[in-house]
Design an enzyme around this catalytic site. Structure first.
Site, PDB file in Angstrom:
ATOM      1  N   ARG A  72      -0.594  31.160  32.856  1.00 45.56           N
ATOM      2  CA  ARG A  72      -0.736  30.616  31.512  1.00 45.56           C
ATOM      3  C   ARG A  72       0.498  29.374  31.468  1.00 45.56           C
ATOM      4  NH1 ARG A  72      -3.375  32.175  27.849  1.00 45.56           N
ATOM      5  NH2 ARG A  72      -1.981  31.649  26.043  1.00 45.56           N
ATOM      6  N   GLN A 102       2.896  31.241  15.993  1.00 44.33           N
ATOM      7  CA  GLN A 102       2.672  32.494  16.657  1.00 44.33           C
ATOM      8  C   GLN A 102       2.511  31.783  18.337  1.00 44.33           C
ATOM      9  OE1 GLN A 102      -0.396  34.906  14.165  1.00 44.33           O
ATOM     10  NE2 GLN A 102      -0.426  32.908  13.539  1.00 44.33           N
ATOM     11  N   HIS A 120       6.214  34.747  18.125  1.00 48.40           N
ATOM     12  CA  HIS A 120       5.695  35.775  19.162  1.00 48.40           C
ATOM     13  C   HIS A 120       6.656  35.472  20.688  1.00 48.40           C
ATOM     14  CE1 HIS A 120       1.875  36.684  16.846  1.00 48.40           C
ATOM     15  NE2 HIS A 120       2.834  37.401  16.453  1.00 48.40           N
ATOM     16  N   CYS A 128      15.672  39.372  31.703  1.00 46.95           N
ATOM     17  CA  CYS A 128      15.375  40.640  32.318  1.00 46.95           C
ATOM     18  C   CYS A 128      14.946  41.801  31.432  1.00 46.95           C
ATOM     19  CB  CYS A 128      17.011  41.045  32.826  1.00 46.95           C
ATOM     20  SG  CYS A 128      16.930  42.531  33.610  1.00 46.95           S
TER      21      CYS A 128
HETATM   22  N1  APR Z   1      -8.454  23.454  15.117  1.00 48.84           N
HETATM   23  C1  APR Z   1      -8.253  24.682  14.187  1.00 48.84           C
HETATM   24  N2  APR Z   1      -8.362  25.853  14.335  1.00 48.84           N
HETATM   25  C2  APR Z   1      -9.063  26.177  15.452  1.00 48.84           C
HETATM   26  C3  APR Z   1      -9.539  25.225  16.295  1.00 48.84           C
HETATM   27  C4  APR Z   1      -9.000  23.844  16.354  1.00 48.84           C
HETATM   28  N3  APR Z   1      -9.371  22.986  16.933  1.00 48.84           N
HETATM   29  N4  APR Z   1     -10.188  25.789  17.275  1.00 48.84           N
HETATM   30  C5  APR Z   1     -10.392  27.132  17.109  1.00 48.84           C
HETATM   31  N5  APR Z   1      -9.577  27.526  16.108  1.00 48.84           N
HETATM   32  C6  APR Z   1      -9.078  28.518  15.165  1.00 48.84           C
HETATM   33  C7  APR Z   1     -10.278  29.659  15.429  1.00 48.84           C
HETATM   34  O1  APR Z   1     -11.520  29.648  14.448  1.00 48.84           O
HETATM   35  C8  APR Z   1      -9.339  30.928  15.091  1.00 48.84           C
HETATM   36  O2  APR Z   1      -9.792  31.228  13.975  1.00 48.84           O
HETATM   37  O3  APR Z   1      -8.319  29.044  15.744  1.00 48.84           O
HETATM   38  C9  APR Z   1      -8.101  30.662  15.373  1.00 48.84           C
HETATM   39  C10 APR Z   1      -7.488  31.297  16.703  1.00 48.84           C
HETATM   40  O4  APR Z   1      -7.459  32.430  16.311  1.00 48.84           O
HETATM   41  P1  APR Z   1      -7.005  33.800  17.486  1.00 48.84           P
HETATM   42  O5  APR Z   1      -7.516  33.281  18.673  1.00 48.84           O
HETATM   43  O6  APR Z   1      -6.974  34.946  17.127  1.00 48.84           O
HETATM   44  O7  APR Z   1      -5.228  33.222  17.545  1.00 48.84           O
HETATM   45  P2  APR Z   1      -4.211  33.539  16.615  1.00 48.84           P
HETATM   46  O8  APR Z   1      -4.461  33.744  15.241  1.00 48.84           O
HETATM   47  O9  APR Z   1      -2.994  32.520  17.326  1.00 48.84           O
HETATM   48  O10 APR Z   1      -3.622  34.823  17.416  1.00 48.84           O
HETATM   49  C11 APR Z   1      -2.551  35.582  16.848  1.00 48.84           C
HETATM   50  O11 APR Z   1      -2.683  37.208  18.754  1.00 48.84           O
HETATM   51  O12 APR Z   1      -3.259  37.827  20.933  1.00 48.84           O
HETATM   52  C12 APR Z   1      -2.191  37.492  19.721  1.00 48.84           C
HETATM   53  O13 APR Z   1      -0.030  36.991  20.419  1.00 48.84           O
HETATM   54  C13 APR Z   1      -1.241  36.481  20.369  1.00 48.84           C
HETATM   55  O14 APR Z   1      -0.052  34.773  18.791  1.00 48.84           O
HETATM   56  C14 APR Z   1      -1.458  35.569  19.327  1.00 48.84           C
HETATM   57  C15 APR Z   1      -1.746  36.211  17.952  1.00 48.84           C
END
Ligand code: APR
Length: 248
Positions: A72, A102, A120, A128
């Site tokens: 990553r 996040q 996060h 460590c």
């Molecule tokens: N612009 C804006 N939003 C977008 C785009 C884009 N180009 N592409 C996708 N999205 C939206 C999706 O529709 C979705 O609602 O981004 C969101 C991503 O959601 P998640 O994948 O759940 O990510 P996130 O909300 O940051 O997750 C929260 O979950 O696994 C943990 O620690 C990890 O910080 C993360 C937390």
């Protein structure tokens, strides 16, 4: 629809003295960093978070977890901030705009944002797992599924500086984010599904404190109903449209 929502958002931020922006994985999607929960492309569609993103996973197989995070890091290092990151950084340089993220990538900082609150943690701030001493780590894109994590002087292992499922958020970061949510006039949610708490609760905190809540997300989310304005567009399109015209 989108144009009307953008116009409403522009009006709201023009009238605001203080703006807080909460970003999630969608913020970095257009840079080429996959989100977590998008059905086809999300990271959690391919990996079970319980096997790579929990303290138990680290205890069971640190080399698997370390290799996963090294991959990553390598991915993030190879991509660039997008127009949304740049728009936010420019906006924050001329108005009271705070970024709470996040995301564990460093794309806000690389676009020029400073004082970003990382709820996060960060891919690049390792420590460590025993004495908590910070360690800087060379980024390697591993060939295989496993890579032994570096050892600390105390005999512990160097772990990723991210918050795993089941772990608490860094206390100061969450307190500062809560203060930003309570003290803003406009709270903008960008690219988050709003399912992970306590981060998602900041939208409720802001709303309860009287802020206008704006969502930028191509999809409806768990938080859409607490939003006053929903912009069904992407971060790289909508943020320049709002930030570019906002005086703050
Ligand atoms: N612009 C804006 N939003 C977008 C785009 C884009 N180009 N592409 C996708 N999205 C939206 C999706 O529709 C979705 O609602 O981004 C969101 C991503 O959601 P998640 O994948 O759940 O990510 P996130 O909300 O940051 O997750 C929260 O979950 O696994 C943990 O620690 C990890 O910080 C993360 C937390």
């Amino acid at each position: 629809m989108t144009d009307a929502a953008i116009a409403a958002a522009v009006e709201a931020v023009r009238a605001a003295d203080v703006v807080t922006v909460l970003t999630g994985a969608g913020m970095s999607a257009e840079s080429g960093v996959p989100t977590f929960r998008d059905v086809a492309t999300g990271v959690w569609a391919k990996y079970d978070p319980m096997t790579v993103a929990t303290p138990e996973a680290w205890e069971a197989d640190p080399a698997l977890v370390w290799a996963w995070y090294q991959r990553r890091r390598a991915l993030v290092q190879a991509v660039q901030p997008n127009a949304g990151h740049h728009a936010l950084a420019r906006w924050a340089s001329r108005a009271d705009v705070g970024v709470v993220t996040q995301n564990v990538d460093d794309l806000h900082e690389r676009a020029g944002s400073s004082d970003v609150i990382h709820l996060h943690g960060s891919l690049f701030a390792c420590r460590c797992d025993m004495c908590e001493r910070p360690h800087s780590v060379a980024v390697i894109d591993p060939d295989g599924d496993r890579l032994t994590p570096p050892e600390c002087e105390c005999g512990g292992q160097v772990r990723p500086g991210v918050v795993w499922f089941g772990e608490e958020l860094p206390h100061n970061a969450f307190a500062e984010a809560t203060a930003r949510a309570t003290g803003c006039d406009v709270f903008v949610l960008v690219g988050t599904s709003g399912v992970v708490y306590p981060a998602a609760g900041l939208a409720h905190t802001a709303r309860d404190a009287g802020a206008t809540v704006i969502e930028i997300n191509p999809q409806e989310t768990e938080l859409s109903e607490v939003c006053d304005i929903t912009i069904r567009s992407t971060a790289a399109t909508a943020l320049p449209a709002i930030a570019g015209t906002a005086s703050g």
